[in-house]
Design an enzyme around this catalytic site. Sequence first.
Site, short mmCIF file in Angstrom:
data_model
loop_
_atom_site.label_atom_id
_atom_site.label_comp_id
_atom_site.label_asym_id
_atom_site.label_seq_id
_atom_site.Cartn_x
_atom_site.Cartn_y
_atom_site.Cartn_z
N ILE A 44 0.83 -1.21 0.00
CA ILE A 44 0.00 0.00 0.00
C ILE A 44 0.87 1.26 0.00
CG2 ILE A 44 -1.93 1.17 1.13
CD1 ILE A 44 -2.63 -1.52 2.44
N PHE A 108 2.87 3.92 7.28
CA PHE A 108 2.36 2.62 6.81
C PHE A 108 3.14 1.46 7.41
CE2 PHE A 108 1.19 5.37 3.20
CZ PHE A 108 -0.06 4.90 2.85
N GLU A 153 -9.25 -4.59 11.27
CA GLU A 153 -9.15 -5.79 12.12
C GLU A 153 -9.10 -5.47 13.60
OE1 GLU A 153 -6.45 -8.82 11.17
OE2 GLU A 153 -6.75 -8.62 9.02
N TYR A 178 -1.19 -9.72 15.29
CA TYR A 178 -1.15 -8.62 14.32
C TYR A 178 -2.15 -7.53 14.71
CZ TYR A 178 -2.49 -5.87 10.24
OH TYR A 178 -2.82 -4.82 9.41
N ASN A 207 -9.83 -4.87 3.63
CA ASN A 207 -8.85 -5.64 2.83
C ASN A 207 -8.59 -5.02 1.46
OD1 ASN A 207 -9.85 -7.67 4.83
ND2 ASN A 207 -8.40 -8.96 3.72
N LYS A 217 -0.40 -13.14 0.63
CA LYS A 217 -1.79 -12.75 0.91
C LYS A 217 -2.75 -13.51 0.01
CE LYS A 217 -0.36 -9.93 4.08
NZ LYS A 217 0.10 -8.59 3.89
N PHE A 218 -3.99 -13.61 0.43
CA PHE A 218 -4.99 -14.50 -0.18
C PHE A 218 -5.11 -14.36 -1.71
CE2 PHE A 218 -9.71 -15.20 -0.91
CZ PHE A 218 -9.61 -16.58 -0.96
N PRO A 220 -3.35 -12.64 -4.20
CA PRO A 220 -2.18 -12.92 -5.06
C PRO A 220 -1.61 -14.32 -4.88
CG PRO A 220 -1.63 -11.32 -3.35
CD PRO A 220 -3.11 -11.51 -3.30
N ARG A 242 -14.57 -10.92 3.67
CA ARG A 242 -13.72 -9.74 3.69
C ARG A 242 -14.37 -8.66 2.84
NH1 ARG A 242 -12.41 -12.27 7.36
NH2 ARG A 242 -10.33 -12.89 8.09
P1 NAD Z 1 3.23 -4.86 3.55
O1 NAD Z 1 3.56 -5.99 4.44
O2 NAD Z 1 3.03 -5.11 2.08
O3 NAD Z 1 4.34 -3.73 3.66
C1 NAD Z 1 4.91 -3.34 4.89
C2 NAD Z 1 6.14 -2.51 4.57
O4 NAD Z 1 6.67 -2.06 5.83
C3 NAD Z 1 7.25 -3.31 3.87
O5 NAD Z 1 7.82 -2.53 2.84
C4 NAD Z 1 8.25 -3.57 4.98
O6 NAD Z 1 9.59 -3.70 4.51
C5 NAD Z 1 8.07 -2.33 5.83
N1 NAD Z 1 8.49 -2.54 7.23
C6 NAD Z 1 8.21 -3.60 8.02
N2 NAD Z 1 8.81 -3.44 9.22
C7 NAD Z 1 9.46 -2.25 9.18
C8 NAD Z 1 10.24 -1.52 10.09
N3 NAD Z 1 10.52 -1.99 11.31
N4 NAD Z 1 10.72 -0.30 9.72
C9 NAD Z 1 10.46 0.19 8.48
N5 NAD Z 1 9.76 -0.47 7.56
C10 NAD Z 1 9.24 -1.68 7.90
O7 NAD Z 1 1.94 -4.19 4.19
P2 NAD Z 1 0.73 -3.44 3.49
O8 NAD Z 1 -0.31 -4.44 3.15
O9 NAD Z 1 1.24 -2.51 2.46
O10 NAD Z 1 0.17 -2.63 4.75
C11 NAD Z 1 0.63 -1.30 5.00
C12 NAD Z 1 -0.13 -0.74 6.18
O11 NAD Z 1 -1.52 -0.76 5.90
C13 NAD Z 1 0.05 -1.52 7.48
O12 NAD Z 1 0.12 -0.61 8.54
C14 NAD Z 1 -1.21 -2.37 7.57
O13 NAD Z 1 -1.54 -2.64 8.92
C15 NAD Z 1 -2.23 -1.44 6.94
N6 NAD Z 1 -3.40 -2.06 6.30
C16 NAD Z 1 -3.23 -3.05 5.36
C17 NAD Z 1 -4.36 -3.57 4.73
C18 NAD Z 1 -4.25 -4.64 3.65
O14 NAD Z 1 -5.28 -5.15 3.20
N7 NAD Z 1 -3.05 -5.01 3.21
C19 NAD Z 1 -5.64 -3.08 5.06
C20 NAD Z 1 -5.75 -2.09 6.04
C21 NAD Z 1 -4.62 -1.58 6.64
O1 DAU Z 2 -8.79 -6.23 6.93
C1 DAU Z 2 -7.57 -5.62 6.70
C2 DAU Z 2 -6.46 -6.64 6.78
O2 DAU Z 2 -6.54 -7.43 5.60
C3 DAU Z 2 -5.08 -6.01 6.91
O3 DAU Z 2 -5.02 -5.34 8.15
C4 DAU Z 2 -3.98 -7.07 6.84
O4 DAU Z 2 -2.71 -6.43 6.85
C5 DAU Z 2 -4.15 -7.84 5.56
O5 DAU Z 2 -3.19 -8.88 5.49
C6 DAU Z 2 -5.56 -8.42 5.48
O6 DAU Z 2 -5.75 -9.44 6.51
P1 DAU Z 2 -6.49 -10.83 6.22
O7 DAU Z 2 -6.01 -11.79 7.21
O8 DAU Z 2 -7.95 -10.62 6.06
O9 DAU Z 2 -5.88 -11.11 4.74
P2 DAU Z 2 -5.32 -12.44 4.05
O10 DAU Z 2 -5.04 -12.07 2.63
O11 DAU Z 2 -4.23 -13.06 4.82
O12 DAU Z 2 -6.58 -13.42 4.09
C7 DAU Z 2 -7.83 -13.05 3.52
C8 DAU Z 2 -8.82 -14.18 3.81
O13 DAU Z 2 -8.44 -15.34 3.06
C9 DAU Z 2 -8.84 -14.62 5.26
O14 DAU Z 2 -10.16 -15.02 5.58
C10 DAU Z 2 -7.93 -15.86 5.28
C11 DAU Z 2 -8.17 -16.45 3.92
N1 DAU Z 2 -7.06 -17.20 3.28
C12 DAU Z 2 -5.82 -16.62 3.26
C13 DAU Z 2 -4.77 -17.27 2.61
C14 DAU Z 2 -3.39 -16.67 2.59
C15 DAU Z 2 -7.32 -18.42 2.66
O15 DAU Z 2 -8.44 -18.93 2.68
N2 DAU Z 2 -6.29 -19.04 2.01
C16 DAU Z 2 -5.03 -18.51 1.96
O16 DAU Z 2 -4.13 -19.14 1.34
#
Ligand code: NAD
Ligand code: DAU
Length: 362
Positions: A44, A108, A153, A178, A207, A217-218, A220, A242
Amino acid sequence: MPAPPDSAAIPTRSTGDSARLCVILGAVTMAPMRLLVTGGAGFIGSNFVRQALDALDCQVDVLDALTYAGDRSSLAEVEHRINFVHGSVTDAAIVDELVRQADTVVHFAAESHNDNSVVDPSPFVQTNLIGTFNILESVRRHDKRLHHISTDEVFGDLELDEERRFTEESAFDPSSPYSSTKAGSDLMVRGWIRSFGVRATISHCSNNYGPFHHIEKFIPRQITNVIDGVRPKVYGSGQNVRDWIHVHDHNTAVNAILERGRIGQTYLIGAECELNNIVVVQEILRLMGRPDDWFDMVGDRPGHDLRYAIDSSKLQAELGWKPQYLNFRDGLAQTIEWYQQNESWWRPKKEATEAKYREMGR
Ligand code: NAD
Ligand code: DAU
């Protein structure tokens, strides 16, 4: 990267918080706002950096530890336009120097994957709690604007059949290391706002999906499995819901909050797209030309949250934000195409990611 469906709706350069006045030889000019983006090499954060450079008059510093989740090549398109600092938010000295130079910090950086947090919570405590503490102390010391990125979450989960969705008033009830460390970081931000007058806002998004999403993640994971001729893996009953939002829409909301959000406020970000995991997998399979039932049910994640759902009416009414990706199938098709065309980005991560899942039995 695919173009957003309606790029005209991206927030444009404004003279509000996105630029600062500077007086040079008696003439008043506008200097670009200096943004510090932590976690800018992640999914993100890298999307935010690309979007901010397009939409705002800004100079960008990225602080990223390049953990397994960070990838500098996600920023390749804008590499020449940013100052990249390889370092950790747990390093108070680096954080303090970068915050001192910045006008605004968008935080982030986090350990972000639930499955990892139930194997080893320790990096989650370090980055999500100690890292956020360091950011807060520095923005307090230097009186800088902070936007803290959180997640839906922290509110726990909902029943499948209840009408309630998460709002800004929902109580925290996190389920995993987490989400509990994210909740802890949010509570610190609230405390620093109230006790020290730190100029911060907080957002909780649902999500995200889109390009540059780590293949643990789920969505990709399943797309790259299908590319490799491997059946997708669905946890537990597959009924978990989600509320999906395209990463582009998450970041237009963050930009709206930076430009027009009220200091001290919390905003929920979501695009009203609740789907259960089986429906999502079947959509991927259809778009990739496989039969609907070509997936495996595997063991469940410990503490697996059942359902998330976001009510984003405050963000929409107060800041006029609207998502642009209104059709999940179109956004998913673009995402699949991106993974098909960018194998060099994800291939080096695939074997280690699947080895980790084999150890978890999933
Ligand atoms: P990500 O895991 O793809 O990226 C995290 C980044 O933070 C990476 O580049 C990693 O190298 C960096 N990082 C980790 N530890 C670090 C540290 N100690 N110092 C500096 N950099 C560090 O995560 P994302 O999915 O891009 O999520 C980004 C933010 O958005 C997070 O705060 C997450 O909680 C929040 N968020 C994610 C989702 C989602 O669906 N992915 C949804 C809502 C909120
Ligand atoms: O809701 C926001 C959150 O969404 C963010 O805060 C997190 O950083 C982000 O990782 C995501 O969390 P989830 O746990 O919801 O995402 P994940 O992609 O890991 O899983 C999505 C759903 O799919 C969850 O119900 C678990 C399920 N899953 C996941 C994987 C990796 C599967 O069924 N099979 C899988 O292989």
